[in-house]
Design a protein around this motif. Structure first.
Motif, PDB file in Angstrom:
ATOM      1  N   VAL A 116       0.841  -1.205   0.000  1.00 43.65           N
ATOM      2  CA  VAL A 116       0.000   0.000   0.000  1.00 43.65           C
ATOM      3  C   VAL A 116       0.872   1.250   0.000  1.00 43.65           C
ATOM      4  CG1 VAL A 116      -1.639   1.334   1.398  1.00 43.65           C
ATOM      5  CG2 VAL A 116      -1.998  -1.112   1.041  1.00 43.65           C
ATOM      6  N   GLY A 117       1.930   1.240   0.797  1.00 46.53           N
ATOM      7  CA  GLY A 117       2.833   2.388   0.836  1.00 46.53           C
ATOM      8  C   GLY A 117       3.494   2.641  -0.506  1.00 46.53           C
ATOM      9  N   PHE A 118       3.921   1.578  -1.163  1.00 45.60           N
ATOM     10  CA  PHE A 118       4.568   1.734  -2.472  1.00 45.60           C
ATOM     11  C   PHE A 118       3.566   2.216  -3.517  1.00 45.60           C
ATOM     12  CE2 PHE A 118       6.374  -0.044  -6.488  1.00 45.60           C
ATOM     13  CZ  PHE A 118       7.488   0.782  -6.535  1.00 45.60           C
ATOM     14  N   ALA A 119       2.347   1.676  -3.490  1.00 43.60           N
ATOM     15  CA  ALA A 119       1.315   2.113  -4.436  1.00 43.60           C
ATOM     16  C   ALA A 119       0.968   3.586  -4.204  1.00 43.60           C
ATOM     17  CB  ALA A 119       0.067   1.248  -4.294  1.00 43.60           C
ATOM     18  N   ALA A 120       0.868   3.993  -2.953  1.00 46.66           N
ATOM     19  CA  ALA A 120       0.570   5.399  -2.651  1.00 46.66           C
ATOM     20  C   ALA A 120       1.721   6.300  -3.095  1.00 46.66           C
ATOM     21  CB  ALA A 120       0.316   5.566  -1.155  1.00 46.66           C
ATOM     22  N   SER A 168       1.139   9.160  -5.944  1.00 46.42           N
ATOM     23  CA  SER A 168       1.283  10.561  -5.545  1.00 46.42           C
ATOM     24  C   SER A 168       2.455  11.246  -6.253  1.00 46.42           C
ATOM     25  CB  SER A 168       1.481  10.656  -4.039  1.00 46.42           C
ATOM     26  OG  SER A 168       2.721  10.084  -3.676  1.00 46.42           O
ATOM     27  N   ARG A 169       2.852  10.704  -7.377  1.00 47.23           N
ATOM     28  CA  ARG A 169       3.978  11.242  -8.158  1.00 47.23           C
ATOM     29  C   ARG A 169       5.280  11.198  -7.364  1.00 47.23           C
ATOM     30  NH1 ARG A 169       0.901  16.444 -10.479  1.00 47.23           N
ATOM     31  NH2 ARG A 169      -0.693  15.335 -11.613  1.00 47.23           N
ATOM     32  N   ARG A 170       5.495  10.076  -6.704  1.00 48.04           N
ATOM     33  CA  ARG A 170       6.741   9.775  -5.994  1.00 48.04           C
ATOM     34  C   ARG A 170       7.005  10.701  -4.809  1.00 48.04           C
ATOM     35  NH1 ARG A 170      10.864   6.836  -9.892  1.00 48.04           N
ATOM     36  NH2 ARG A 170       9.346   5.680 -11.072  1.00 48.04           N
ATOM     37  N   ARG A 171       5.996  10.908  -3.999  1.00 45.97           N
ATOM     38  CA  ARG A 171       6.162  11.656  -2.748  1.00 45.97           C
ATOM     39  C   ARG A 171       6.366  10.649  -1.632  1.00 45.97           C
ATOM     40  NH1 ARG A 171       1.458  15.259  -4.430  1.00 45.97           N
ATOM     41  NH2 ARG A 171       2.506  16.958  -5.500  1.00 45.97           N
ATOM     42  N   ILE A 172       7.545  10.665  -1.063  1.00 44.71           N
ATOM     43  CA  ILE A 172       7.923   9.675  -0.058  1.00 44.71           C
ATOM     44  C   ILE A 172       7.012   9.742   1.164  1.00 44.71           C
ATOM     45  CG2 ILE A 172       9.764   8.976   1.531  1.00 44.71           C
ATOM     46  CD1 ILE A 172      11.752   9.837  -0.622  1.00 44.71           C
ATOM     47  N   LEU A 173       6.709  10.941   1.613  1.00 43.75           N
ATOM     48  CA  LEU A 173       5.890  11.094   2.817  1.00 43.75           C
ATOM     49  C   LEU A 173       4.514  10.461   2.646  1.00 43.75           C
ATOM     50  CD1 LEU A 173       5.743  12.230   5.661  1.00 43.75           C
ATOM     51  CD2 LEU A 173       4.916  14.378   4.690  1.00 43.75           C
TER      52      LEU A 173
END
Length: 120
Positions: free
Chosen positions: A87-91, A95-100
């Motif tokens: 889920v974290g990786f998909a998010a 989100s255009r590669r926003r780590i947070l």
């Protein structure tokens, strides 16, 4: 005399050890990086190798946290840790590669599991 411990005689020794063994070597490399950064080509082979190594180290740490956790993380089932990772990786990608955003999404999965586990 067998129970003698250096930190009993010098109580501030652990803090000095943390300073010398943890902070100083880390900051030394940071300062060297800042000094030498103007001479490094961002698109060159050295930068590509450095990025590759840094990325692989982060991936290894994440894999260890997911598959071989310690401490409180070990109490979370592997399936929940894998779901949080996915889920974290998909998010992150959505989100255009926003780590947070990826971190918060993974934390929400783990927090949701903890809430459901606490209600049982």
């Amino acid at each position: 005399m067998a129970d003698w411990v250096y930190s009993d005689v010098v109580p501030w020794w652990p803090y000095v050890f943390i300073l010398l063994a943890g902070w100083l070597p880390t900051d030394m490399w940071r300062y060297l990086g800042v000094v030498s950064a103007s001479r490094i080509d961002e698109t060159g082979e050295a930068a590509k190798i450095a990025r590759t190594i840094a990325t692989s180290l982060v991936a290894a740490v994440i894999a260890q946290l997911v598959f071989f956790p310690s401490g409180a993380l070990a109490g979370i089932p592997t399936l929940v840790r894998l779901l949080a990772l996915a889920v974290g990786f998909a998010a992150y990608l959505a989100s255009r590669r926003r780590i947070l955003v990826g971190i918060v999404a993974a934390e929400l999965v783990i927090g949701g599991w903890a809430l459901v586990a606490a209600l049982d």
